[in-house]
Design a protein around this motif. Structure first.
Motif, PDB file in Angstrom:
ATOM      1  N   ASN A 190       2.535  15.912  -9.932  1.00  0.00           N
ATOM      2  CA  ASN A 190       3.239  17.060  -9.365  1.00  0.00           C
ATOM      3  C   ASN A 190       2.766  17.336  -7.940  1.00  0.00           C
ATOM      4  OD1 ASN A 190       4.896  17.633 -11.584  1.00  0.00           O
ATOM      5  ND2 ASN A 190       3.221  18.658 -12.639  1.00  0.00           N
ATOM      6  N   PHE A 191       1.466  17.583  -7.801  1.00  0.00           N
ATOM      7  CA  PHE A 191       0.876  17.844  -6.494  1.00  0.00           C
ATOM      8  C   PHE A 191      -0.429  17.054  -6.385  1.00  0.00           C
ATOM      9  CE2 PHE A 191       3.262  21.600  -7.742  1.00  0.00           C
ATOM     10  CZ  PHE A 191       4.085  21.787  -6.640  1.00  0.00           C
ATOM     11  N   VAL A 192      -0.666  16.440  -5.235  1.00  0.00           N
ATOM     12  CA  VAL A 192      -1.880  15.639  -5.069  1.00  0.00           C
ATOM     13  C   VAL A 192      -2.517  15.903  -3.710  1.00  0.00           C
ATOM     14  CG1 VAL A 192      -1.153  13.766  -6.596  1.00  0.00           C
ATOM     15  CG2 VAL A 192      -0.576  13.677  -4.168  1.00  0.00           C
ATOM     16  N   THR A 193      -3.818  15.649  -3.634  1.00  0.00           N
ATOM     17  CA  THR A 193      -4.550  15.745  -2.373  1.00  0.00           C
ATOM     18  C   THR A 193      -4.901  14.339  -1.881  1.00  0.00           C
ATOM     19  OG1 THR A 193      -6.716  15.814  -3.449  1.00  0.00           O
ATOM     20  CG2 THR A 193      -5.575  17.929  -3.135  1.00  0.00           C
ATOM     21  N   ILE A 194      -5.313  14.251  -0.643  1.00  0.00           N
ATOM     22  CA  ILE A 194      -5.734  12.962  -0.081  1.00  0.00           C
ATOM     23  C   ILE A 194      -6.897  12.384  -0.877  1.00  0.00           C
ATOM     24  CG2 ILE A 194      -6.763  11.840   1.929  1.00  0.00           C
ATOM     25  CD1 ILE A 194      -3.849  12.423   2.348  1.00  0.00           C
ATOM     26  N   SER A 195      -7.835  13.233  -1.273  1.00  0.00           N
ATOM     27  CA  SER A 195      -9.008  12.764  -2.029  1.00  0.00           C
ATOM     28  C   SER A 195      -8.593  12.171  -3.368  1.00  0.00           C
ATOM     29  CB  SER A 195      -9.990  13.918  -2.253  1.00  0.00           C
ATOM     30  OG  SER A 195     -10.531  14.354  -1.024  1.00  0.00           O
ATOM     31  N   GLN A 196      -7.621  12.786  -4.027  1.00  0.00           N
ATOM     32  CA  GLN A 196      -7.145  12.272  -5.318  1.00  0.00           C
ATOM     33  C   GLN A 196      -6.474  10.914  -5.142  1.00  0.00           C
ATOM     34  OE1 GLN A 196      -4.777  15.721  -6.327  1.00  0.00           O
ATOM     35  NE2 GLN A 196      -6.253  16.388  -7.884  1.00  0.00           N
ATOM     36  N   THR A 243      -6.485   5.249   6.206  1.00  0.00           N
ATOM     37  CA  THR A 243      -5.297   4.493   5.800  1.00  0.00           C
ATOM     38  C   THR A 243      -4.341   5.372   5.004  1.00  0.00           C
ATOM     39  OG1 THR A 243      -6.568   2.432   5.728  1.00  0.00           O
ATOM     40  CG2 THR A 243      -4.485   2.464   4.526  1.00  0.00           C
ATOM     41  N   ILE A 244      -4.891   6.161   4.088  1.00  0.00           N
ATOM     42  CA  ILE A 244      -4.050   7.042   3.279  1.00  0.00           C
ATOM     43  C   ILE A 244      -3.308   8.039   4.164  1.00  0.00           C
ATOM     44  CG2 ILE A 244      -4.053   8.848   1.507  1.00  0.00           C
ATOM     45  CD1 ILE A 244      -4.504   6.117   0.338  1.00  0.00           C
ATOM     46  N   TRP A 245      -4.012   8.632   5.150  1.00  0.00           N
ATOM     47  CA  TRP A 245      -3.362   9.585   6.051  1.00  0.00           C
ATOM     48  C   TRP A 245      -2.214   8.927   6.825  1.00  0.00           C
ATOM     49  CZ3 TRP A 245      -2.883  14.491   6.096  1.00  0.00           C
ATOM     50  CH2 TRP A 245      -3.895  15.340   5.637  1.00  0.00           C
ATOM     51  N   LYS A 246      -2.418   7.697   7.270  1.00  0.00           N
ATOM     52  CA  LYS A 246      -1.352   6.985   7.995  1.00  0.00           C
ATOM     53  C   LYS A 246      -0.133   6.776   7.091  1.00  0.00           C
ATOM     54  CE  LYS A 246      -4.238   4.436  11.296  1.00  0.00           C
ATOM     55  NZ  LYS A 246      -4.717   3.086  11.711  1.00  0.00           N
ATOM     56  N   ILE A 247      -0.410   6.402   5.845  1.00  0.00           N
ATOM     57  CA  ILE A 247       0.691   6.182   4.895  1.00  0.00           C
ATOM     58  C   ILE A 247       1.411   7.495   4.603  1.00  0.00           C
ATOM     59  CG2 ILE A 247       1.242   5.529   2.520  1.00  0.00           C
ATOM     60  CD1 ILE A 247      -1.072   3.485   2.699  1.00  0.00           C
ATOM     61  N   ILE A 248       0.646   8.567   4.391  1.00  0.00           N
ATOM     62  CA  ILE A 248       1.247   9.871   4.118  1.00  0.00           C
ATOM     63  C   ILE A 248       2.132  10.308   5.290  1.00  0.00           C
ATOM     64  CG2 ILE A 248       0.747  12.342   3.869  1.00  0.00           C
ATOM     65  CD1 ILE A 248       0.353  10.892   1.311  1.00  0.00           C
ATOM     66  N   ASN A 292       0.824  -1.209   0.000  1.00  0.00           N
ATOM     67  CA  ASN A 292       0.000   0.000   0.000  1.00  0.00           C
ATOM     68  C   ASN A 292       0.859   1.261   0.000  1.00  0.00           C
ATOM     69  OD1 ASN A 292      -2.392  -1.429  -0.037  1.00  0.00           O
ATOM     70  ND2 ASN A 292      -2.710  -1.349   2.177  1.00  0.00           N
ATOM     71  N   ARG A 293       1.918   1.233   0.786  1.00  0.00           N
ATOM     72  CA  ARG A 293       2.829   2.384   0.808  1.00  0.00           C
ATOM     73  C   ARG A 293       3.450   2.599  -0.562  1.00  0.00           C
ATOM     74  NH1 ARG A 293       6.010   0.927   6.468  1.00  0.00           N
ATOM     75  NH2 ARG A 293       4.371   1.646   7.915  1.00  0.00           N
ATOM     76  N   ARG A 294       3.806   1.501  -1.208  1.00  0.00           N
ATOM     77  CA  ARG A 294       4.411   1.606  -2.543  1.00  0.00           C
ATOM     78  C   ARG A 294       3.422   2.187  -3.548  1.00  0.00           C
ATOM     79  NH1 ARG A 294       6.001  -3.389  -3.110  1.00  0.00           N
ATOM     80  NH2 ARG A 294       8.122  -3.013  -2.366  1.00  0.00           N
ATOM     81  N   LEU A 295       2.172   1.745  -3.471  1.00  0.00           N
ATOM     82  CA  LEU A 295       1.144   2.253  -4.384  1.00  0.00           C
ATOM     83  C   LEU A 295       0.947   3.756  -4.211  1.00  0.00           C
ATOM     84  CD1 LEU A 295      -1.551  -0.572  -4.119  1.00  0.00           C
ATOM     85  CD2 LEU A 295      -0.153  -0.045  -6.117  1.00  0.00           C
ATOM     86  N   ASN A 338      10.809  11.394   4.810  1.00  0.00           N
ATOM     87  CA  ASN A 338      11.247  12.463   3.909  1.00  0.00           C
ATOM     88  C   ASN A 338      11.066  12.111   2.439  1.00  0.00           C
ATOM     89  OD1 ASN A 338      12.218  15.114   3.656  1.00  0.00           O
ATOM     90  ND2 ASN A 338      14.288  14.388   3.202  1.00  0.00           N
ATOM     91  N   LEU A 339      10.234  11.095   2.161  1.00  0.00           N
ATOM     92  CA  LEU A 339       9.930  10.739   0.782  1.00  0.00           C
ATOM     93  C   LEU A 339       8.855  11.643   0.185  1.00  0.00           C
ATOM     94  CD1 LEU A 339       9.975   6.872   1.140  1.00  0.00           C
ATOM     95  CD2 LEU A 339      11.241   8.132  -0.603  1.00  0.00           C
ATOM     96  N   VAL A 340       8.002  12.172   1.042  1.00  0.00           N
ATOM     97  CA  VAL A 340       6.909  13.050   0.614  1.00  0.00           C
ATOM     98  C   VAL A 340       6.984  14.348   1.415  1.00  0.00           C
ATOM     99  CG1 VAL A 340       4.392  13.346   0.639  1.00  0.00           C
ATOM    100  CG2 VAL A 340       5.392  11.194  -0.156  1.00  0.00           C
TER     101      VAL A 340
END
Length: 318
Positions: free
Chosen positions: A29-35, A46-51, A17-20, A58-60
């Protein structure tokens, strides 16, 4: 109590999931959680935890707020991939040159050196050039740290052991050349090391960044002065074959009547039939018969495929 197998499966899912998520952010270039949620179909929690995890690594990076119409509501957070997270040393060995580059984590080249070869250079000479470049760049680059060292080589390459079993363009090398060991004997490698046939890297690049991004099965055919080969991906898996011969299409014998020997020692190889060198040699053989051809306009220049194609596009009879 959870079994070791369950724990392993959960860990694999988490890593995948982290890789995806990382791959999606890296491709934009720039993305939101919803995207991200709409693309990957995971919950926002889950997305917030990964972010959060990727930001800690320091990857994101956080990139401010997205622009929205005044009456829509709260501006969503923006995130972007940190291309300066690290760098990669990438080297390609061709018959007539060695390309040595540094790329950032988004595969942008920010440094390049090209060493031209005279042809069939001895392995010691090639290893010396490569080792010197790696030793210098893995210590001195201003980017954060070294993610990996990658070599794309001509020939049949055992990617697990770092051995080039045969390289038809470098007959002086002999067989079963332990390229990885030769480099390690000269320098200490400071990052994971990967070596494979160059054609497989081409296929992987097209699958990751090019025109084949949305396809699970591709064949990438490479033809030029270095010969003919292919990189093959089936069901999203790069294919090498049990003896690392998958993709070696250049040495399929297609013309049993051909007498000229190929660089591999055989005759009638596919590579012989369509090689750019054969095209140039054929053009040269007509110099006396077609002295006015656009191909021979500048006698001081060597004939190249580009010159031949330009003459053809201009309606040149030859």
């Amino acid at each position: 109590m959870k079994s070791g197998k369950d724990s392993h499966n959960q860990s694999s899912v988490r890593i995948n999931n982290r890789r995806l998520v990382l791959d999606f952010i890296r491709s934009a270039n720039f993305v939101t959680i919803s995207q991200i949620t709409a693309h990957i179909k995971l919950s926002k929690t889950t997305i917030w935890k990964i972010i959060d995890h990727l930001i800690q690594k320091n990857l994101v990076l956080e990139a401010g707020k997205a622009e929205v119409p005044d009456d829509v509501g709260k501006k969503p957070e923006l995130f972007r991939f940190n291309e300066k997270y690290g760098f990669v040393i990438s080297i390609a060995i061709f018959a007539t040159s060695i390309y040595m580059t540094l790329t950032d984590a988004r595969v942008n080249i920010f440094y390049k050196e090209i060493v031209h070869l005279q042809g069939n250079e001895p392995i010691d000479f090639v290893i010396e050039i490569i080792s010197e470049f790696i030793a210098k760049k893995q210590e001195t680059s201003s980017h954060s740290y070294l993610l990996g060292i990658v070599i794309g080589s001509t020939g049949v390459v055992d990617t697990k052991e770092g051995i080039c079993y045969t390289a038809p363009k470098f007959t002086s090398w002999g067989g079963s050349i332990p390229i990885k060991k030769f480099i390690e004997d000269k320098i200490t490698l400071l990052a994971p090391f990967y070596i494979d046939n160059s054609n497989r890297f081409y296929a992987f690049a097209e699958k990751s960044l090019g025109c084949a991004k949305d396809h699970r099965n591709i064949v990438d055919i490479v033809a030029g002065f270095d010969g003919v080969g292919a990189g093959i991906i089936a069901e999203d898996t790069l294919k090498r074959g049990p003896n690392f011969l998958t993709g070696e299409i250049g040495h399929l014998r297609l013309d049993p009547y051909e007498k000229t020997h190929c660089s591999c020692g055989g005759t009638g190889c596919f590579e012989q039939l369509i090689s750019l060198q054969k095209l140039v040699n054929k053009a040269e053989s007509y110099r006396k018969e077609f002295p006015e051809s656009q191909i021979f306009t500048d006698s001081s220049k060597s004939i190249t495929p580009k010159i031949i194609f330009q003459a053809s596009n201009n309606g040149d009879p030859l």
